[in-house]
Each structure stands twice: as structure tokens, then as C-alpha cells.
Design a protein around this motif. Structure first.
Motif, PDB file in Angstrom:
ATOM      1  N   VAL A  40       0.863  -1.184   0.000  1.00  0.00           N
ATOM      2  CA  VAL A  40       0.000   0.000   0.000  1.00  0.00           C
ATOM      3  C   VAL A  40       0.900   1.234   0.000  1.00  0.00           C
ATOM      4  N   TRP A  41       0.900   1.964  -1.105  1.00  0.00           N
ATOM      5  CA  TRP A  41       1.840   3.061  -1.328  1.00  0.00           C
ATOM      6  C   TRP A  41       1.219   4.444  -1.195  1.00  0.00           C
ATOM      7  N   ASP A  42      -0.048   4.548  -0.804  1.00  0.00           N
ATOM      8  CA  ASP A  42      -0.755   5.833  -0.775  1.00  0.00           C
ATOM      9  C   ASP A  42      -0.067   6.879   0.102  1.00  0.00           C
ATOM     10  N   ASP A  43       0.434   6.488   1.280  1.00  0.00           N
ATOM     11  CA  ASP A  43       1.074   7.461   2.172  1.00  0.00           C
ATOM     12  C   ASP A  43       2.287   8.104   1.514  1.00  0.00           C
ATOM     13  N   PHE A  44       2.993   7.345   0.686  1.00  0.00           N
ATOM     14  CA  PHE A  44       4.139   7.884  -0.044  1.00  0.00           C
ATOM     15  C   PHE A  44       3.676   8.738  -1.214  1.00  0.00           C
ATOM     16  N   VAL A  45       2.832   8.182  -2.058  1.00  0.00           N
ATOM     17  CA  VAL A  45       2.409   8.871  -3.279  1.00  0.00           C
ATOM     18  C   VAL A  45       1.685  10.178  -2.956  1.00  0.00           C
ATOM     19  N   ASP A  46       0.929  10.206  -1.878  1.00  0.00           N
ATOM     20  CA  ASP A  46       0.193  11.420  -1.514  1.00  0.00           C
ATOM     21  C   ASP A  46       1.116  12.584  -1.149  1.00  0.00           C
ATOM     22  N   LEU A  47       2.378  12.305  -0.837  1.00  0.00           N
ATOM     23  CA  LEU A  47       3.340  13.365  -0.515  1.00  0.00           C
ATOM     24  C   LEU A  47       4.065  13.908  -1.749  1.00  0.00           C
ATOM     25  N   LEU A  48       3.809  13.322  -2.904  1.00  0.00           N
ATOM     26  CA  LEU A  48       4.487  13.731  -4.128  1.00  0.00           C
ATOM     27  C   LEU A  48       3.823  14.945  -4.752  1.00  0.00           C
ATOM     28  N   ALA A  49       4.641  15.849  -5.260  1.00  0.00           N
ATOM     29  CA  ALA A  49       4.122  17.000  -6.009  1.00  0.00           C
ATOM     30  C   ALA A  49       3.507  16.501  -7.316  1.00  0.00           C
ATOM     31  N   GLU A  63      10.863  -7.011 -17.703  1.00  0.00           N
ATOM     32  CA  GLU A  63       9.950  -6.832 -18.825  1.00  0.00           C
ATOM     33  C   GLU A  63       9.207  -5.507 -18.666  1.00  0.00           C
ATOM     34  N   ASN A  64       9.151  -4.727 -19.729  1.00  0.00           N
ATOM     35  CA  ASN A  64       8.498  -3.416 -19.737  1.00  0.00           C
ATOM     36  C   ASN A  64       8.989  -2.506 -18.604  1.00  0.00           C
ATOM     37  N   ALA A  65      10.275  -2.538 -18.372  1.00  0.00           N
ATOM     38  CA  ALA A  65      10.849  -1.724 -17.293  1.00  0.00           C
ATOM     39  C   ALA A  65      10.691  -0.243 -17.597  1.00  0.00           C
ATOM     40  N   PRO A  66      10.288   0.543 -16.574  1.00  0.00           N
ATOM     41  CA  PRO A  66      10.253   1.990 -16.800  1.00  0.00           C
ATOM     42  C   PRO A  66      11.688   2.472 -16.952  1.00  0.00           C
ATOM     43  N   GLU A  67      11.907   3.368 -17.888  1.00  0.00           N
ATOM     44  CA  GLU A  67      13.263   3.847 -18.135  1.00  0.00           C
ATOM     45  C   GLU A  67      13.336   5.343 -17.933  1.00  0.00           C
ATOM     46  N   GLY A  68      14.504   5.783 -17.510  1.00  0.00           N
ATOM     47  CA  GLY A  68      14.731   7.210 -17.362  1.00  0.00           C
ATOM     48  C   GLY A  68      14.028   7.781 -16.155  1.00  0.00           C
ATOM     49  N   VAL A  69      13.843   9.080 -16.173  1.00  0.00           N
ATOM     50  CA  VAL A  69      13.195   9.772 -15.068  1.00  0.00           C
ATOM     51  C   VAL A  69      11.694   9.768 -15.325  1.00  0.00           C
ATOM     52  N   LEU A  70      10.953   9.285 -14.340  1.00  0.00           N
ATOM     53  CA  LEU A  70       9.496   9.261 -14.435  1.00  0.00           C
ATOM     54  C   LEU A  70       8.980  10.619 -13.975  1.00  0.00           C
ATOM     55  N   ARG A  71       7.951  11.111 -14.609  1.00  0.00           N
ATOM     56  CA  ARG A  71       7.436  12.440 -14.275  1.00  0.00           C
ATOM     57  C   ARG A  71       5.948  12.394 -13.968  1.00  0.00           C
ATOM     58  N   GLY A  72       5.584  12.992 -12.845  1.00  0.00           N
ATOM     59  CA  GLY A  72       4.180  13.162 -12.491  1.00  0.00           C
ATOM     60  C   GLY A  72       3.692  12.183 -11.433  1.00  0.00           C
ATOM     61  N   ARG A  73       2.841  12.715 -10.532  1.00  0.00           N
ATOM     62  CA  ARG A  73       2.273  11.899  -9.459  1.00  0.00           C
ATOM     63  C   ARG A  73       1.426  10.753 -10.007  1.00  0.00           C
ATOM     64  N   GLU A 134       5.995  19.293  -0.312  1.00  0.00           N
ATOM     65  CA  GLU A 134       5.803  18.070  -1.101  1.00  0.00           C
ATOM     66  C   GLU A 134       7.147  17.611  -1.668  1.00  0.00           C
ATOM     67  N   ILE A 135       7.202  16.359  -2.030  1.00  0.00           N
ATOM     68  CA  ILE A 135       8.397  15.807  -2.668  1.00  0.00           C
ATOM     69  C   ILE A 135       8.372  16.218  -4.137  1.00  0.00           C
ATOM     70  N   SER A 136       9.328  17.062  -4.540  1.00  0.00           N
ATOM     71  CA  SER A 136       9.378  17.502  -5.938  1.00  0.00           C
ATOM     72  C   SER A 136      10.256  16.587  -6.782  1.00  0.00           C
ATOM     73  N   SER A 137      11.201  15.893  -6.125  1.00  0.00           N
ATOM     74  CA  SER A 137      11.966  14.870  -6.841  1.00  0.00           C
ATOM     75  C   SER A 137      12.438  13.819  -5.849  1.00  0.00           C
ATOM     76  N   MET A 138      12.591  12.601  -6.355  1.00  0.00           N
ATOM     77  CA  MET A 138      13.114  11.505  -5.556  1.00  0.00           C
ATOM     78  C   MET A 138      13.979  10.649  -6.463  1.00  0.00           C
ATOM     79  N   TYR A 139      15.177  10.407  -5.999  1.00  0.00           N
ATOM     80  CA  TYR A 139      16.096   9.536  -6.720  1.00  0.00           C
ATOM     81  C   TYR A 139      16.474   8.409  -5.781  1.00  0.00           C
ATOM     82  N   GLU A 140      16.406   7.199  -6.272  1.00  0.00           N
ATOM     83  CA  GLU A 140      16.743   6.022  -5.467  1.00  0.00           C
ATOM     84  C   GLU A 140      17.972   5.366  -6.070  1.00  0.00           C
TER      85      GLU A 140
END
Length: 175
Positions: A40-49, A63-73, A134-140
Motif C-alpha cells: 500500500v503506497w498511498d502514504d508515499f504517493v500522496d506526498l508527491l508534487a 519486462e516493460n521496465a520503466p526507463e529514465g526519469v518518471l514524471r508526475g504523481r 511536497e516531494i518535488s523529486s526523488m532519486y533512489e
């Protein structure tokens, strides 16, 4: 010989920690802890800009891996509610160290659990940038050394020895 004492004003880009940003980043990390443990990721996602930038390490073999920087909540919500629910199961993250430079907050962590069907004990670094509460960017960043049978990193005992203390413990009761 260079002086060992450099005035803070001469070091470009260094700022005192923004306490409010540290609080938001710690809350986001707790949301990641909860999501990794429960799916359940809502508590994290809700803090994203709305216009958040996210970069996460996804192996090219996925398979179908997201690539690059993802943009948008909305993109983040879809990814975490679909892909991560399947790939991350019962993972336990502990925040081990926190550093901040103004609104940029770094949380170094350790994870144990099951990622993609494999038991692992790895280290992750989350870098959060906070803007307007809000979290404007996150890099892992992740060490994938647990994938090697010869590294010893998949042994939880070995991985636990890398840090002496925990600043953001995993609390099973809250997850």
C-alpha cells in the motif's frame, strides 16, 4: 598547504538543513517503508508534487521496465500500485542515516525482504527534494550486490553490520 577550515560561505551549494524538508522526507520514507512491507503506497504517493520527478533503478532485464526519469504523481501512482506490488513483498526498510542540504534530504537505508521472488539484504539511498511541503523529486540508488552468490551481501547478518544505529526504524505495528 590548504587550510582544513573552510568557511561555509566559500563552499558552493551548501546550506543549513531545512527542518520542514527533513520532516517531509522522513514521512515519505515512512510511506516507502509501509509500501514495501504491505504493498500500500498511498502514504508515499500522496506526498508527491503533481510534477514530481522520480528515478529508480530498474534492471534492464525487467519486462516493460520503466526507463529514465518518471514524471508526475499519476505516473508514480500507477507504477507503485502495479509494478511494485508484484515485485516488492514484505520488504523491511530501516533508515540508517540522514543528511540534509537545504531542502535536499538524503536517507541511507538497509532493506531485507523479498524483491522479485528473491530474498535480499541490500542498501538503498533515497534522495528527496522538498518544495512547498511536497516531494518535488526523488532519486533512489541501490546496491545490487545481493544478486551475487559470492558477495555475501545477501546474508542479512553481513548487511546488518554496515551500520551501527537506526534513525528511522521499521515499526511493524504501524505497517
Amino acid at each position: 598547504m590548504a587550510s582544513s577550515k573552510i568557511a561555509a560561505k566559500t563552499v558552493p551549494g551548501i546550506a543549513p538543513a531545512d527542518d520542514a524538508a527533513v520532516e517531509v522526507a522522513a514521512a515519505a520514507f515512512c510511506g516507502i517503508q509501509r509500501g514495501a512491507a504491505t504493498g500500500v503506497w498511498d502514504d508515499f504517493v500522496d506526498l508527491l508534487a503533481e510534477d514530481v520527478r522520480i528515478m529508480i533503478p530498474v534492471p534492464a532485464t525487467e519486462e516493460n521496465a520503466p526507463e529514465g526519469v518518471l514524471r508526475g504523481r499519476d505516473v508514480a501512482r500507477r507504477m507503485f500500485s502495479n509494478r511494485h506490488v508484484e515485485k516488492v513483498q514484505g520488504a523491511r526498510l530501516e533508515g540508517k542515516r540522514i543528511a540534509a542540504n537545504g531542502p535536499l534530504v538524503v536517507i541511507e537505508s538497509r532493506v531485507e525482504g523479498n524483491l522479485g521472488g528473491e530474498d535480499v539484504a541490500n542498501h538503498f539511498i533515497f534522495v528527496f527534494e522538498v518544495r512547498d511541503g511536497e516531494i518535488s523529486s526523488m532519486y533512489e540508488y541501490a546496491s545490487w550486490t545481493a544478486k551475487s552468490a559470492h558477495s555475501g551481501w545477501s546474508d542479512p547478518t553481513f548487511a546488518r553490520d554496515a551500520f551501527d544505529e537506526t534513525v528511522l526504524p521499521f515499526d511493524a505495528a504501524s505497517h
